[in-house]
Design an enzyme around this catalytic site. Structure first.
Site, PDB file in Angstrom:
ATOM      1  N   GLU A 141       0.826  -1.208   0.000  1.00 21.32           N
ATOM      2  CA  GLU A 141       0.000   0.000   0.000  1.00 21.32           C
ATOM      3  C   GLU A 141       0.864   1.264   0.000  1.00 21.32           C
ATOM      4  O   GLU A 141       0.863   2.048   0.948  1.00 21.32           O
ATOM      5  CB  GLU A 141      -0.960  -0.044   1.193  1.00 21.32           C
ATOM      6  CG  GLU A 141      -1.966  -1.178   1.046  1.00 21.32           C
ATOM      7  CD  GLU A 141      -2.920  -1.292   2.216  1.00 21.32           C
ATOM      8  OE1 GLU A 141      -4.035  -1.793   2.004  1.00 21.32           O
ATOM      9  OE2 GLU A 141      -2.562  -0.903   3.339  1.00 21.32           O
TER      10      GLU A 141
ATOM     11  N   HIS B 274     -18.482  -9.290   5.390  1.00 21.11           N
ATOM     12  CA  HIS B 274     -17.162  -8.749   5.687  1.00 21.11           C
ATOM     13  C   HIS B 274     -16.532  -9.545   6.812  1.00 21.11           C
ATOM     14  O   HIS B 274     -17.117  -9.684   7.886  1.00 21.11           O
ATOM     15  CB  HIS B 274     -17.246  -7.272   6.094  1.00 21.11           C
ATOM     16  CG  HIS B 274     -15.904  -6.671   6.387  1.00 21.11           C
ATOM     17  ND1 HIS B 274     -15.601  -6.026   7.573  1.00 21.11           N
ATOM     18  CD2 HIS B 274     -14.768  -6.634   5.653  1.00 21.11           C
ATOM     19  CE1 HIS B 274     -14.352  -5.616   7.539  1.00 21.11           C
ATOM     20  NE2 HIS B 274     -13.822  -5.961   6.402  1.00 21.11           N
ATOM     21  N   HIS B 275     -15.345 -10.093   6.556  1.00 24.29           N
ATOM     22  CA  HIS B 275     -14.560 -10.812   7.557  1.00 24.29           C
ATOM     23  C   HIS B 275     -13.221 -10.109   7.734  1.00 24.29           C
ATOM     24  O   HIS B 275     -12.309 -10.283   6.921  1.00 24.29           O
ATOM     25  CB  HIS B 275     -14.294 -12.258   7.121  1.00 24.29           C
ATOM     26  CG  HIS B 275     -15.486 -13.141   7.136  1.00 24.29           C
ATOM     27  ND1 HIS B 275     -15.525 -14.363   6.472  1.00 24.29           N
ATOM     28  CD2 HIS B 275     -16.693 -13.001   7.737  1.00 24.29           C
ATOM     29  CE1 HIS B 275     -16.714 -14.921   6.676  1.00 24.29           C
ATOM     30  NE2 HIS B 275     -17.430 -14.119   7.443  1.00 24.29           N
ATOM     31  N   GLU B 276     -13.091  -9.300   8.750  1.00 29.22           N
ATOM     32  CA  GLU B 276     -11.782  -8.737   9.083  1.00 29.22           C
ATOM     33  C   GLU B 276     -11.105  -9.679  10.069  1.00 29.22           C
ATOM     34  O   GLU B 276     -11.651  -9.987  11.127  1.00 29.22           O
ATOM     35  CB  GLU B 276     -11.916  -7.348   9.685  1.00 29.22           C
ATOM     36  CG  GLU B 276     -10.597  -6.738  10.137  1.00 29.22           C
ATOM     37  CD  GLU B 276      -9.544  -6.742   9.045  1.00 29.22           C
ATOM     38  OE1 GLU B 276      -8.510  -7.415   9.224  1.00 29.22           O
ATOM     39  OE2 GLU B 276      -9.758  -6.079   8.010  1.00 29.22           O
TER      40      GLU B 276
ATOM     41  N   HIS C  51      -8.588  -8.492   0.993  1.00 28.98           N
ATOM     42  CA  HIS C  51      -7.849  -7.245   1.160  1.00 28.98           C
ATOM     43  C   HIS C  51      -6.661  -7.477   2.097  1.00 28.98           C
ATOM     44  O   HIS C  51      -6.742  -8.282   3.022  1.00 28.98           O
ATOM     45  CB  HIS C  51      -8.751  -6.156   1.724  1.00 28.98           C
ATOM     46  CG  HIS C  51      -9.657  -5.551   0.703  1.00 28.98           C
ATOM     47  ND1 HIS C  51      -9.836  -4.191   0.574  1.00 28.98           N
ATOM     48  CD2 HIS C  51     -10.434  -6.125  -0.258  1.00 28.98           C
ATOM     49  CE1 HIS C  51     -10.685  -3.945  -0.412  1.00 28.98           C
ATOM     50  NE2 HIS C  51     -11.069  -5.110  -0.926  1.00 28.98           N
ATOM     51  N   GLU C  52      -5.579  -6.738   1.825  1.00 27.84           N
ATOM     52  CA  GLU C  52      -4.312  -6.861   2.559  1.00 27.84           C
ATOM     53  C   GLU C  52      -3.689  -8.253   2.425  1.00 27.84           C
ATOM     54  O   GLU C  52      -2.765  -8.595   3.158  1.00 27.84           O
ATOM     55  CB  GLU C  52      -4.462  -6.516   4.055  1.00 27.84           C
ATOM     56  CG  GLU C  52      -4.880  -5.096   4.328  1.00 27.84           C
ATOM     57  CD  GLU C  52      -6.385  -4.916   4.360  1.00 27.84           C
ATOM     58  OE1 GLU C  52      -6.854  -3.810   4.062  1.00 27.84           O
ATOM     59  OE2 GLU C  52      -7.085  -5.888   4.693  1.00 27.84           O
TER      60      GLU C  52
ATOM     61  N   GLU D  11      -7.442  -6.627  -3.062  1.00 25.21           N
ATOM     62  CA  GLU D  11      -6.972  -5.254  -2.916  1.00 25.21           C
ATOM     63  C   GLU D  11      -5.456  -5.280  -3.149  1.00 25.21           C
ATOM     64  O   GLU D  11      -5.002  -5.100  -4.256  1.00 25.21           O
ATOM     65  CB  GLU D  11      -7.306  -4.721  -1.526  1.00 25.21           C
ATOM     66  CG  GLU D  11      -6.914  -3.275  -1.346  1.00 25.21           C
ATOM     67  CD  GLU D  11      -6.949  -2.867   0.113  1.00 25.21           C
ATOM     68  OE1 GLU D  11      -7.354  -1.732   0.388  1.00 25.21           O
ATOM     69  OE2 GLU D  11      -6.550  -3.690   0.966  1.00 25.21           O
TER      70      GLU D  11
ATOM     71  N   GLU E 103      -9.213   4.012  -0.422  1.00 28.61           N
ATOM     72  CA  GLU E 103      -9.279   4.386   0.989  1.00 28.61           C
ATOM     73  C   GLU E 103      -8.163   5.348   1.385  1.00 28.61           C
ATOM     74  O   GLU E 103      -8.344   6.194   2.264  1.00 28.61           O
ATOM     75  CB  GLU E 103      -9.244   3.136   1.872  1.00 28.61           C
ATOM     76  CG  GLU E 103      -7.963   2.328   1.768  1.00 28.61           C
ATOM     77  CD  GLU E 103      -8.031   1.039   2.567  1.00 28.61           C
ATOM     78  OE1 GLU E 103      -8.985   0.851   3.327  1.00 28.61           O
ATOM     79  OE2 GLU E 103      -7.105   0.208   2.418  1.00 28.61           O
TER      80      GLU E 103
END
Length: 700
Positions: A169, A411-413, A481-482, A500, A506
């Site tokens: 990022e 959404h799973h963080e 993501h990440e 992502e 963002e």
């Protein structure tokens, strides 16, 4: 069809031995040489050297010989392949896979073991990998480092981000290779998890341009059961050397034969559009492994997300709790903070807007217990992925969304707690099936648990693929993501519908990104697969959403529209708030109209860091969409529409920058015009700094 010729079937133990391999169009030529037992290659383009003498090999842990030298040629075989396949979704309906192949079997008599170097030459580039056949004296082995070299022939201009074990990022830096060390510290920006290894280290996909106008791109394909490859520059020779991501104790990979490395890729051309149009990365991956793909569909979605990113709203339900223990913390006794966005009534309002304007799905973040202390604590049991906050009624939202023909996106963080996520994965996917969630946005913010592991090490890479395979068992599409950057695995597992793994929209709310960022990403991050970039921001002044945030989105509205075409993804988000779209409904129309799956894609003009113009034909439709994104210099485009079908008339709706538009001073200045066009038409358009244009071309 693949045809193979075995050239050599006897052991050659001479001091120097070489073979050549050309691309189907004969513009690229590889020369492979075994010199005093060491494998070396060079690459020429149109008769000129583009990769100088570069060594190949691997250094092993606790192995006094390693796989670096002492080799003899045991066998060389040649093959050619030319076939066409159909992706489940993509930039085109059919993809040609055409290459010439050379495989070199090397024998190391001192250790009585052998490896295979396999080279595949496409018209636009070269892919090669290491293969470790089953054998008695190379079974289980540990990689200390892979010593693949890419020797540059000059001090090229490069578009690079710092080499890192945990984050991509970053904004891109444009410089000469010799300037990377000097500019490295300037290129760094803070992140939740990052670790650089050298001030001359960079990441792939690395885009370069020579002084005489040749474009070179270094990357990898089919990354699985291996560590991600960074590149480290030897400044004295301008040679990049592979630098794998280590595990918690410093080792770079654990292999068991038979095994293969990822493909190392080199694309070379004197036309930048050919880099963007290439399917080489996909073609180096295995065919689709899923028998039933009928449930995999491109998605255009909205989300309860941007208002949290900007700080207008929050993920957490309460501000009372300094910490949370799942199953023990009683949220009924906590005071709601009245900023929690994922509440039932607010989500219903988003569902209403998404349904009214023809979207497929809605993402909701911050719906589940645990957000009060999710970040920065190296916490293992941070989420259970099934327990909602008191103000989020899962059943009611499921029922309401179904009544509006909207699918909910989960959404799973994980907060980097991969071990915890795998413990809960089956239960979480079952929960999704029960409540009608067909896709998941997973996140890996923060340092990885087990502690000491990295986002791009072999352990985490194995997890990302495990999660995707497990998701396929439940007919769930994954948008990670990440996670590690994609390397074409979506061909094999097409439920990997998005990633992502780069500096996305963002960051426009975290201080901004360079206005030419989106003119570089298609040449770098998108080489391996689509990105969930989350475009469509119309209110550029973030302080209007959150007075405490002075960030600015460095783009014009026309630029944001164009991203739906130039930043290819089958997963496209309209990221802004509904109230901002209501202010610009005429521009919002393009987001509603633009397709997300394609039969054809034409890259009309491109220069990394400067501009990109793309035309795409919608899947099973006569309609076309065009996007142009521009860097910091105002630019005029002469756009020929000769890609349209002859004999047909179309209505073109053009969304362009106004004459006084500018990404910083006047980003919301745009003009919309319509015009009848045919394949003989030419449009003359202007793009502002940080601007662009978007065009819908509908058959009359």
């Amino acid at each position: 069809m693949k045809n193979t010729i075995v050239l050599i079937g006897i052991l050659l133990s001479i001091s120097a031995y070489s073979q050549k391999l050309s691309s189907p169009n004969a513009e690229l030529e590889l020369n492979f040489e075994l010199r005093n037992g060491t494998p070396i290659y060079t690459l020429h383009y149109k008769g000129k050297e583009v990769i100088s003498e570069s060594k190949l090999g691997l250094e092993l842990v606790k192995d006094d010989k390693s796989l670096l030298d002492g080799f003899e040629v045991q066998e060389v075989s040649y093959a050619d392949f030319d076939d066409t396949w159909k992706p489940v979704w993509g930039e085109q309906a059919e993809i040609r896979n055409h290459y010439n192949e050379m495989s070199v079997t090397l024998y190391q008599p001192e250790k009585d073991r052998h490896i295979i170097l396999r080279f595949r030459m496409f018209d636009e580039g070269l892919g090669f990998r290491y293969e470790f056949p089953q054998q008695d004296h190379l079974v289980y082995f540990v990689i200390k480092e892979e010593h693949t070299e890419f020797a540059m022939t000059g001090d090229h201009t490069a578009f690079w981000i710092p080499g890192d074990y945990d984050s991509q990022e970053y904004d891109y830096t444009r410089s000469k290779l010799s300037e990377i060390n000097e500019l490295f510290d300037e290129a760094l920006t803070d992140n939740a998890s990052q670790e650089q290894f050298s001030k001359t280290g960079v990441q792939t996909s690395l885009m370069m341009k020579t002084d005489d106008g040749v474009y070179i791109n270094l990357h990898e394909a089919a990354l699985k059961e291996y560590s991600l490859m960074n590149l480290n520059l030897d400044e004295s020779t301008l040679t990049f050397k592979s630098w794998l991501t280590p595990d918690a104790i410093g080792n770079k990979g654990y292999l068991q034969a038979p095994a293969v490395s990822p493909w190392r890729t080199i694309m070379v051309t004197d036309d930048a559009t050919e880099i963007l149009a290439s399917s080489m990365n996909l073609n180096l991956n295995e065919p689709n492994a899923l028998e039933d793909t009928s449930w995999i569909k491109p998605i255009k979605y909205m989300g309860v997300w941007w208002e949290m990113i900007t700080g207008k709203s929050s993920w957490n339900y309460t501000d009372d709790l300094p910490s949370v223990k799942l199953g023990e913390t009683d949220y009924s006794e906590a005071t709601p903070n009245k900023k929690h966005a994922a509440n039932t009534e607010h989500v219903k309002a988003y569902i209403d807007f998404a349904s009214k304007h023809g979207f497929d799905a809605l993402l909701v973040e911050g719906w589940n217990e645990g957000w009060e202390d999710w970040y920065g604590h190296s916490k293992d049991y941070v989420f259970d992925f099934v327990t909602p906050y008191p103000d989020f009624d899962v059943k009611e939202i499921q029922k309401y969304a179904a009544s509006k023909d909207i699918e909910m996106m989960m959404h799973h963080e994980t907060s980097g707690a991969i071990r915890n996520y795998e413990r809960h994965l089956d239960t979480a996917y079952q929960f999704m099936n029960e409540y009608g969630y067909t896709s998941v946005k997973s996140g890996y913010v923060g340092d990885i648990i087990p502690r000491g592991e990295h986002h791009y090490g072999q352990w985490a890479i194995n997890h990302y693929l495990y999660a995707a395979k497990k998701a396929a068992d439940y007919k769930i599409m994954v948008n990670a993501h990440e996670a590690v950057r994609p390397t074409g695995l979506r061909r094999t597992y097409p439920n990997l519908i998005g990633n992502e793994s780069a500096r996305g929209t963002e960051f426009q709310a975290f201080g901004g990104s360079k206005p030419n960022h989106v003119t570089i990403l298609p040449f770098t991050r998108l080489i391996g697969g689509p990105m969930d970039y989350t475009p469509g921001i119309f209110e550029m002044d973030i302080s209007k959403l959150n007075p405490d945030n002075n960030s600015h989105v460095n783009a014009t509205i026309a630029n944001q529209l164009a991203l739906y075409v130039t930043m290819y993804s089958p997963l496209q988000m309209a990221a802004d708030l509904p109230e901002n779209y209501k202010r610009f409904m005429d521009a919002f129309q393009f987001i509603k109209d633009v397709a997300i799956d394609w039969d054809e894609s034409h890259y009309l003009e491109a220069e990394p860091g400067e501009y990109i113009t793309v035309a795409r034909k919608a899947k099973n439709s006569p309609n076309w969409f065009v996007g142009n994104v521009n860097g910091t210099t105002p630019r005029k485009t002469k756009l020929k529409l000769d890609f349209l079908e002859k004999g047909k008339t179309y209505q073109a709706t053009i969304y362009a920058d106004a004459k006084d538009a500018h990404y910083k001073t006047n980003p919301q200045a745009y003009k919309i015009s319509t015009k009848k066009v045919t394949n003989n038409s030419t449009l003359r358009l202007e793009s502002a700094p940080g601007g662009g244009f978007a065009i819908s071309i509908i058959e009359k």
